[in-house]
Write a protein that holds these residues in place. Structure first.
Motif, mmCIF file in Angstrom:
data_model
loop_
_atom_site.group_PDB
_atom_site.id
_atom_site.type_symbol
_atom_site.label_atom_id
_atom_site.label_comp_id
_atom_site.label_asym_id
_atom_site.label_seq_id
_atom_site.Cartn_x
_atom_site.Cartn_y
_atom_site.Cartn_z
ATOM 1 N N MET A 180 0.842 -1.190 0.000
ATOM 2 C CA MET A 180 0.000 0.000 0.000
ATOM 3 C C MET A 180 0.880 1.243 0.000
ATOM 4 O O MET A 180 2.014 1.218 0.469
ATOM 5 C CB MET A 180 -0.921 0.008 1.219
ATOM 6 C CG MET A 180 -0.198 0.086 2.542
ATOM 7 S SD MET A 180 -1.286 -0.098 3.972
ATOM 8 C CE MET A 180 -2.354 1.305 3.779
ATOM 9 N N ARG B 273 -6.018 -2.055 -6.368
ATOM 10 C CA ARG B 273 -6.574 -1.879 -5.031
ATOM 11 C C ARG B 273 -7.863 -1.064 -5.199
ATOM 12 O O ARG B 273 -7.843 0.074 -5.673
ATOM 13 C CB ARG B 273 -5.579 -1.149 -4.133
ATOM 14 C CG ARG B 273 -5.936 -1.195 -2.645
ATOM 15 C CD ARG B 273 -4.916 -0.399 -1.843
ATOM 16 N NE ARG B 273 -3.572 -0.929 -1.939
ATOM 17 C CZ ARG B 273 -2.999 -1.734 -1.055
ATOM 18 N NH1 ARG B 273 -3.670 -2.106 0.017
ATOM 19 N NH2 ARG B 273 -1.760 -2.155 -1.222
ATOM 20 N N TYR C 192 -11.223 0.683 -3.606
ATOM 21 C CA TYR C 192 -11.704 1.288 -2.364
ATOM 22 C C TYR C 192 -13.226 1.451 -2.427
ATOM 23 O O TYR C 192 -13.759 2.019 -3.388
ATOM 24 C CB TYR C 192 -11.049 2.653 -2.145
ATOM 25 C CG TYR C 192 -9.562 2.579 -1.879
ATOM 26 C CD1 TYR C 192 -9.066 2.574 -0.586
ATOM 27 C CD2 TYR C 192 -8.654 2.497 -2.941
ATOM 28 C CE1 TYR C 192 -7.696 2.501 -0.336
ATOM 29 C CE2 TYR C 192 -7.288 2.415 -2.701
ATOM 30 C CZ TYR C 192 -6.807 2.416 -1.400
ATOM 31 O OH TYR C 192 -5.465 2.341 -1.162
ATOM 32 N N TYR D 162 -11.088 -1.510 1.614
ATOM 33 C CA TYR D 162 -10.534 -1.776 0.282
ATOM 34 C C TYR D 162 -10.232 -3.258 0.121
ATOM 35 O O TYR D 162 -10.101 -3.998 1.090
ATOM 36 C CB TYR D 162 -9.278 -0.942 0.032
ATOM 37 C CG TYR D 162 -8.095 -1.307 0.906
ATOM 38 C CD1 TYR D 162 -7.230 -2.343 0.553
ATOM 39 C CD2 TYR D 162 -7.844 -0.613 2.080
ATOM 40 C CE1 TYR D 162 -6.155 -2.686 1.350
ATOM 41 C CE2 TYR D 162 -6.766 -0.941 2.889
ATOM 42 C CZ TYR D 162 -5.927 -1.980 2.526
ATOM 43 O OH TYR D 162 -4.861 -2.326 3.310
ATOM 44 N N GLN E 155 -7.458 -5.565 -2.117
ATOM 45 C CA GLN E 155 -6.313 -5.579 -3.020
ATOM 46 C C GLN E 155 -6.233 -6.934 -3.679
ATOM 47 O O GLN E 155 -6.398 -7.967 -3.030
ATOM 48 C CB GLN E 155 -5.014 -5.284 -2.280
ATOM 49 C CG GLN E 155 -3.808 -5.239 -3.230
ATOM 50 C CD GLN E 155 -2.500 -4.939 -2.501
ATOM 51 O OE1 GLN E 155 -2.425 -5.033 -1.282
ATOM 52 N NE2 GLN E 155 -1.467 -4.584 -3.267
#
Length: 822
Positions: A131, A253, A255, A273, A275
């Protein structure tokens, strides 16, 4: 090692690492000309995703280039820091990534943010991308346990330097965003009501060094497979190709709920989120990409799987929802019909229009365009929508449906896995099966022999079959083929079906491989109605209210009709009531005075919803008046037994009568009968053995001379002895036969039963009924014997101390003895 043990191990090891004083190698990225990058972004052609981070191509092997230390337990630790001056945030892409058991990697920044991964986070692609972490110094520490079953892989192919603060590290947003679109929390729509559901489908997408918008989208199986629709150019640097090796599984990713909590708010939400995603299909000409997330979003995120519309005809638009420049979710409105165009010239792969209200920006790419029915009709390719009322171009769902002709370049295979052929599909939060039976429901009770509606919802076309199962076994075919679009089928349940609570109905598409079962429901006894009154031999008098009573096992309405004679086809007389709830169980009927007197009337009760459910009463009589009525006037209970007083009302002279007295339970025995009107009748009584727990006594009276003239009389006092004193007993008159002077039977109406408690209610000798025996009782009794005083039935019972059914001097003497205590 389970997850909890691993986390504890990481915690302890991290403390140890923090205490190490070894120097750490720092790799420095070349300096970036951020102003030049921003100018480059501003001059980028349409159809390019919003860039927020520059990606340095590198070849870093942590196990070769990091500082290695070995602790006292034999565990190995590699450390490496990467510096990119003035970066708002940093992340790296690991093109080789494997963490063995009991080992972990910690990635952290000078902005005090960290990302920790363990063996459980390995992926089959052996890649990873951390991230974005705040700050311009990124540190990596890899701890490999001496107990690990193999060596780790830690290689980095790209270092990202964020030069735009799209995640609000330093700027949490502003109310003045510089765009014409609206904060979704305001939702100022006047074109079809709230857009809450579509809003909940739109996602903020981070892909490598770029950001876009996307939408969670539904498919015909209703299985909530987490497909995400976005733009092809958001995953590819070359719009003519489907996908790009530069972006892999961990580059994505997504959200959820990155939006303001209030209309005046400006901050977003980055905590929800997912990923990791796989590109399952993409097509450059209509600029679509369809991703499948590695997991479903949790239910508490309230994620909506948007519906879609693949018609090629121009739709009436509704709204566009997006993340301009990564800002919290915003919305535009339009109620026009777009025109067809293409991005590359030739064909009609896109929708083009000017926004009525709002606009888009970089970061809006891939965002969904909704029609007025709140279904997706396209995804944003590009345009000049950043200007108020600017033009935007969206790749068509209809063009992407068949796309490049293969499953990897079209939507059809993924959004319609059932091959249903539907052109529209509604959105859902919970999943919408293409065929779902909505009745019968769990626990329903349907009656054999009755008619019910089997109903279903559908999003398919063609025909279906309906089959009945009991305990998993096929019982019968209800319907072999019925149009699915009917959404219901009228089922006449076979009256011979066995009663059970283990029935299910299966609906099966005849065109597609899909079916659905109901929950268990019951088939119970057929609907029945039974008329209880009037009964055989009853007589009803015109002009007076009478009760028609019945029992039934259904709740809807019935009709009541009057017939005469044996032939119902010609014997209809009148409708008593056209509709009354069956659950009432009774109806008050006043026969018309115009009805002729006869003894072959009967009533038919018919269920209105199904005329095959009905019942007839027995024959009964309709009379202008009732010739004779016999009833129990009262029951007086004494110490030894008691007296049943019988009342008679007759409109005709009576020369004979016969009736039974039934007591239930059998507590009474008739021991005498007193003629209370001195009729001169020969009167007799006897006990009748009826072979059950109730008892019967028969009373017979007749004369060959003077009949009982029409009047109302207290006819008889029937004396009884009782057992089980203190118990309750029901006393009824039955089986009456009353005749006139020439022997003709007179219709007789019997009064209701009487329930009494076998507890003495009268003190012997208490003629005054004042609760004591004294001289006043003697005086009143003598007056009654001399006919100077009319005595009540209770007084007569109290005065008849010797129970000989008459009042005389013997009773006077006995009362005097009671007073004298003799």
């Amino acid at each position: 090692m389970n997850r909890l043990h691993t986390l504890l191990y990481i915690l302890v090891s991290t403390i140890i690492l923090a205490q190490e004083s070894n120097s750490v190698s720092i790799l420095r990225m070349q300096s970036l000309d951020v102003e030049a990058l921003i100018v480059e972004d501003q001059n980028a052609p349409p159809g390019i995703p919003e860039r927020f981070a520059y990606g340095f191509d590198v070849n870093i092997d942590l196990l070769n280039q990091g500082n290695l230390t070995i602790d006292e337990n034999g565990n190995k630790i590699w450390r490496l820091s990467i510096k990119s001056e003035n970066a708002i945030g940093m992340k790296v892409h690991f093109n080789e990534f494997y963490i063995p058991n009991e080992s972990f990697i910690r990635i952290y920044s000078n902005g005090q943010m960290s990302d920790v991964r363990t063996f459980e986070d390995n992926h089959e692609s052996e890649t990873y991308e951390n991230m974005l972490l705040k700050g311009d110094l990124l540190s990596i520490e890899y701890f490999e346990s001496k107990n690990s079953n193999r060596s780790g892989k830690i290689k980095i192919s790209k270092v990202y330097h964020a030069y735009k603060d799209v995640f609000g590290f330093y700027n949490q947003g502003s109310n003045d965003r510089g765009y014409c679109s609206y904060n979704v929390a305001c939702d100022q729509s006047n074109t079809g009501g709230s857009w809450e559901d579509p809003i909940n489908s739109v996602l903020y997408m981070e892909a490598g060094g770029g950001i876009c918008s996307a939408a969670l989208i539904n498919n015909t199986s209703g299985d909530l497979k987490p497909y995400v629709l976005t733009a092809n150019h958001c995953i590819s640097s070359n719009p003519y190709e489907a996908g790009d090796a530069q972006l892999g599984y961990f580059n994505y990713r997504l959200y959820f709920n990155h939006q303001s909590s209030s209309c005046s708010g400006s901050g977003g939400n980055y905590s929800q989120y997912i990923q990791g995603a796989t590109v399952v299909a993409a097509y450059g000409y209509s600029d679509f990409a369809l991703l499948e997330l590695n997991q479903q979003p949790p239910s508490w995120w309230n994620a909506y799987y948007a519906g879609w519309n693949r018609y090629a005809s121009s739709p009436t638009l509704g709204a566009g929802i997006h993340h301009p420049s990564g800002y919290p979710k915003e919305i535009n409105y339009d109620n026009d019909q777009p025109s067809s165009t293409s991005w590359f010239g030739g064909g009609s792969t896109h929708w083009e229009f000017y926004w009525d209200d709002g606009g888009t920006a970089g970061g809006s790419s891939g965002s969904p365009l909704f029609d007025s029915n709140k279904r997706i009709v396209g995804q944003l390719h590009g345009g000049t929508g950043g200007d108020c009322g600017g033009i935007d171009i969206y790749g068509k769902i209809s063009a992407s449906w068949n796309g490049g002709g293969a499953s990897t370049s079209r939507l059809k295979d993924w959004l319609d896995p059932l091959d249903s052929g539907v052109y529209t599909l509604s959105g859902t939060y919970t999943g919408t099966p293409p065929v779902e039976i909505t009745s019968p429901l769990s626990g329903d009770e349907w009656q054999a022999g009755d008619t019910y509606q089997i109903t279903w919802d559908e999003s398919l076309s063609g025909n279906v079959s309906l089959t009945l199962y009991k305990a998993g076994v096929n019982v019968q075919t209800i319907a072999s083929s019925v149009s699915i679009n009917n959404r219901s089928y009228t089922w006449n349940i076979d009256s011979g079906l066995e009663q059970s609570d283990l029935y299910k109905i299966k609906i099966q598409s005849l065109s597609y491989d899909y079916n659905d079962f109901t929950a268990y429901f019951s088939i119970v006894e057929p609907p029945t109605i039974t008329l209880l009154s009037p009964i055989l031999g009853d007589g009803v008098q015109v002009g007076l209210p009478n009760q028609i009573t019945w029992t039934s096992n259904f709740d809807d309405n019935i009709s009541l009709k009057l017939y005469k004679g044996n032939n119902v086809s010609t014997g209809f007389v009148s409708t008593i009531t056209s509709s009354v709830p069956a659950s009432n169980g009774s109806y008050t009927w006043t026969p018309s005075s115009s009805l002729e007197e006869r003894d072959d009337y009967k009533i038919k009760a018919t269920r209105i919803s199904n005329s095959s459910t009905y019942d007839y009463s027995s024959f009964f009589s309709v009379l202008q008046s009732i010739p004779v009525e016999l009833s129990i006037n009262s029951v007086v209970v004494t110490q030894a037994g008691g007296v049943i007083y019988i009342n008679m009302v007759n409109d005709e002279p009576v020369s004979g009568y016969e009736f039974n007295i039934k007591d239930s339970p059998d507590y009474l025995e008739i021991v005498g009968v007193q003629d209370l009107i001195s009729s001169g009748f020969e009167i007799s009584y006897s006990e009748v053995d009826n072979g059950n727990e109730s008892g019967q006594g028969q009373v017979l009276g007749y004369t060959f001379s003077t009949p009982i003239e029409p009047s109302e009389h207290l006819l008889l006092g029937v004396q009884f002895e009782s057992v089980n004193n203190g118990q309750e007993v029901e006393i009824c008159l039955e089986d009456s036969d009353v005749s006139d002077s020439i022997g003709n039977s007179l219709f007789t109406q019997i009064g209701p039963c009487v329930t009494t408690l076998l507890v003495p209610t009268i003190l012997p000798g208490d003629v005054t009924l004042d609760g004591s025996v004294n001289v006043a009782d003697v005086v009143l009794l003598v007056a009654g014997i001399l006919d100077n005083q009319e005595l009540s039935a209770s007084a007569i019972s109290a005065g008849d101390v010797n129970f000989d059914a008459s009042l005389n001097v013997s009773d006077v003497i006995l009362i005097v003895n009671i007073i004298l205590d003799n």
